[in-house]
Structure formats: C-alpha cells, structure tokens
Design a protein around this motif. Sequence first.
Motif, PDB file in Angstrom:
ATOM      1  N   SER A   1       8.627   4.496   0.836  1.00 12.87           N
ATOM      2  CA  SER A   1       9.301   4.176  -0.086  1.00 12.87           C
ATOM      3  C   SER A   1      10.055   5.617  -0.327  1.00 12.87           C
ATOM      4  O   SER A   1      10.605   6.151  -1.100  1.00 12.87           O
ATOM      5  CB  SER A   1       8.983   4.627  -1.820  1.00 12.87           C
ATOM      6  OG  SER A   1       8.115   3.072  -1.511  1.00 12.87           O
TER       7      SER A   1
ATOM      8  N   PRO B   1      11.679   8.079  -3.123  1.00 12.46           N
ATOM      9  CA  PRO B   1      10.635   7.846  -4.421  1.00 12.46           C
ATOM     10  C   PRO B   1      10.489   9.032  -5.599  1.00 12.46           C
ATOM     11  O   PRO B   1      11.121  10.373  -5.294  1.00 12.46           O
ATOM     12  CB  PRO B   1       9.474   8.937  -3.067  1.00 12.46           C
ATOM     13  CG  PRO B   1      10.124   9.375  -2.605  1.00 12.46           C
ATOM     14  CD  PRO B   1      11.949   8.969  -2.590  1.00 12.46           C
TER      15      PRO B   1
ATOM     16  N   SER C   1       9.034   4.959  -6.748  1.00 10.75           N
ATOM     17  CA  SER C   1       9.784   5.517  -6.265  1.00 10.75           C
ATOM     18  C   SER C   1      11.333   4.757  -7.830  1.00 10.75           C
ATOM     19  O   SER C   1      10.924   3.696  -8.206  1.00 10.75           O
ATOM     20  CB  SER C   1      10.566   4.604  -4.966  1.00 10.75           C
ATOM     21  OG  SER C   1      10.752   2.965  -4.893  1.00 10.75           O
TER      22      SER C   1
ATOM     23  N   ARG D   1      10.174   2.423   4.307  1.00 11.71           N
ATOM     24  CA  ARG D   1      10.204   0.882   3.354  1.00 11.71           C
ATOM     25  C   ARG D   1       8.269   0.843   3.370  1.00 11.71           C
ATOM     26  O   ARG D   1       8.097   1.416   1.918  1.00 11.71           O
ATOM     27  CB  ARG D   1      10.283  -0.688   4.259  1.00 11.71           C
ATOM     28  CG  ARG D   1      11.837  -0.979   4.055  1.00 11.71           C
ATOM     29  CD  ARG D   1      11.574  -2.647   3.974  1.00 11.71           C
ATOM     30  NE  ARG D   1      10.870  -3.031   5.934  1.00 11.71           N
ATOM     31  CZ  ARG D   1      12.046  -2.940   6.389  1.00 11.71           C
ATOM     32  NH1 ARG D   1      13.220  -2.767   6.353  1.00 11.71           N
ATOM     33  NH2 ARG D   1      11.285  -3.767   7.609  1.00 11.71           N
TER      34      ARG D   1
ATOM     35  N   ARG E   1      13.305   1.079 -12.957  1.00 14.62           N
ATOM     36  CA  ARG E   1      13.484   2.025 -12.057  1.00 14.62           C
ATOM     37  C   ARG E   1      14.281   2.865 -11.254  1.00 14.62           C
ATOM     38  O   ARG E   1      14.701   2.956 -10.409  1.00 14.62           O
ATOM     39  CB  ARG E   1      13.193   0.788 -10.422  1.00 14.62           C
ATOM     40  CG  ARG E   1      11.899  -0.089 -10.655  1.00 14.62           C
ATOM     41  CD  ARG E   1      11.729  -0.846  -8.743  1.00 14.62           C
ATOM     42  NE  ARG E   1      11.596  -0.168  -7.951  1.00 14.62           N
ATOM     43  CZ  ARG E   1      12.046   0.072  -6.923  1.00 14.62           C
ATOM     44  NH1 ARG E   1      12.303  -1.221  -6.419  1.00 14.62           N
ATOM     45  NH2 ARG E   1      11.878   0.758  -5.723  1.00 14.62           N
TER      46      ARG E   1
END
Length: 317
Positions: A184, A154, A144, A181, A111
């Motif tokens: 993203s 994102p 994201s 949320r 991530r």
Amino acid sequence: MVVEVEIGSLSTAGSPRTSGPDPEHVESLAVAQAPLPPITVHRPTMRVIDGLHRVRAAELRGQSKIAARFFDGDEADAFVLAVESNIAHGLPLTTADRKRAAERIIASHSRWSDRMIASVTGIAPGTVADLRRRLPGGPAGGVSRIGQDGRVRPLNGAEGRRIASELIASDPSLSLRQVARAASISPETVRDVRNRMMRGEDPMPAPRQGRQSGRHESAAARRRGFGTTAVACRASAQERAAVVERLKADPALRFSDSGRTLLRLLNVHTISTEDWEELIDNVPPHCGGIVARLAGDCAEMWTELAARLRRKVTETA
C-alpha cells in the motif's frame, strides 16, 4: 453543456447549507441585471448541487426555467461537489455547516486523507482529524488514504516500507507495482526502498529537514490575504508545478491529443500566488463582473472534473 430546466422539477433537499437560503442574498441576485450563472444539478435525482440562491432568485424574477449543468455521479460525490462549490464561490458556508459536511464526507469517502477532505470543506486538516477520531469507529478505515494528488499513501509510511523491504528480500523478482500494491505504497517509494537495500542502507529515510519552512511560507501567504481563496487552499505553486512536471513525463499523456490538452490546462495553474494577485489587481473594473463569471464557470467545470476523477480513483483503488 448548459441546458434549460424547469424550476418546478428541481429538488433542494440535502443541501450542506442547513439553515437554507439567505433571503438578502436571494434578493440581491434577483434585482441584479446580469443573467444568473448556470446552476449544477444531480441528473439522477434532479437535486440542486450548486445554485440554491440562484434558483430562489429566478423564482423571484418570475422565471419558470433556469440554466443548468448536469452532474451524473452518485449522491455521495454530488454532496462533495455541493460542498466544494459552496466553498469556492458564492455565499460562504458557516463553520458549523463545514464541520457537518466534513463528517458526512468522512463517512462516505473514508479513504480520503484529512488534507483532501479539508481542501473540499474549507476547514483545517487537524479539525478533520479531530472529527474523524470522534466519529463511530474512530480513525480506522483501512491501511491507506487517497491524497489530494490522487495518490494512495499508507497511514503508516514506515510500516509500508518495512513490508516492501521484506517482500523484496524474499523475492527480488517482484515488480515495483506488485510490491507497491501489497505494501500500500507508491511504486516510487518501492523503488527508493529497493535502491536503499542495494546500497546496504536502512529502507527508512532519515527525517526530512526544511518542510517546516514550507508551512511558514504558506502561513505568510495567508497573512498577505490570499490564503483564504480556493487557489491558495490547494498545494503551493511550486508543488503544483512539480506534480505537473511529473505528469508531463508520462507517455500516456504526452503522446495523446487529449493528454497534451490536459497538461496545457494544468500548466496554467502553476503560476505563483503573487502572479494570481497581480492578475486580480490588473483586471479593469468594467471587466470584473464578466471575468468573475467566466472564472466561476471554469471553476465549476474543474470541480466536476475533480469529483469524477476522485470517484474513478476510489472505484479502481
């Protein structure tokens, strides 16, 4: 906290330096009169994170113990810290080692953004992107990514804005964080989308002008010779200052003693590239070794802080 550890209890496996320690560098450390700076050790495994050459030099000196600081994170974060430490100081990692390290970090911290991994491994963000594309699974890995500033963004900003605009249109009572949320994107971006919609404008902003000049400025800094250091590899002084100013407005930091201490420490690092160069140029030669050692110790503490905070962000994201 620095403690003395038995050299025989340490493991040197899993180093990002695949060719092992450099004998000449080990010998130069061993014959130097100055005490060896503390190494960094992964407490759960007793693996040397940073300081393999210092361990070998201590052995050459006949020492049975060596000064060390412990890192308590998981093994994936320990490897990140090992790479970042070897990039920041000491004998540089080879380009091949940096690329191999980037591949491993892409797998363990999928991530993280390309720029964030690039800042840790000392290679270009484009190279990280190429490595990511070639790895099994390609560039996939969620919708994201976590950037260098710890914020979640994102992969497709336009898509996040589109989702946010649909959510706001369907339920205007949703809070900024609820929409952020779900889409993203950051709450600040949601606020911008909402304000644009209230004005009857397109939720998508017009393409920005002038960002290219910032890139030229960074390239110019590199040509001056300062861009290869750990300081210039991060965001520009102006960008750091802007981020610190946003943090200063956060009540959670402003109204606590520890928060104010952190803000003061961070503010030190908002000085410009030219100011850093002036500091370096004006260190008296007889103080250079001491200042370098203190700077290295400070860098290690900041590196550990960064790794632990990144792990915390990843766990709570």
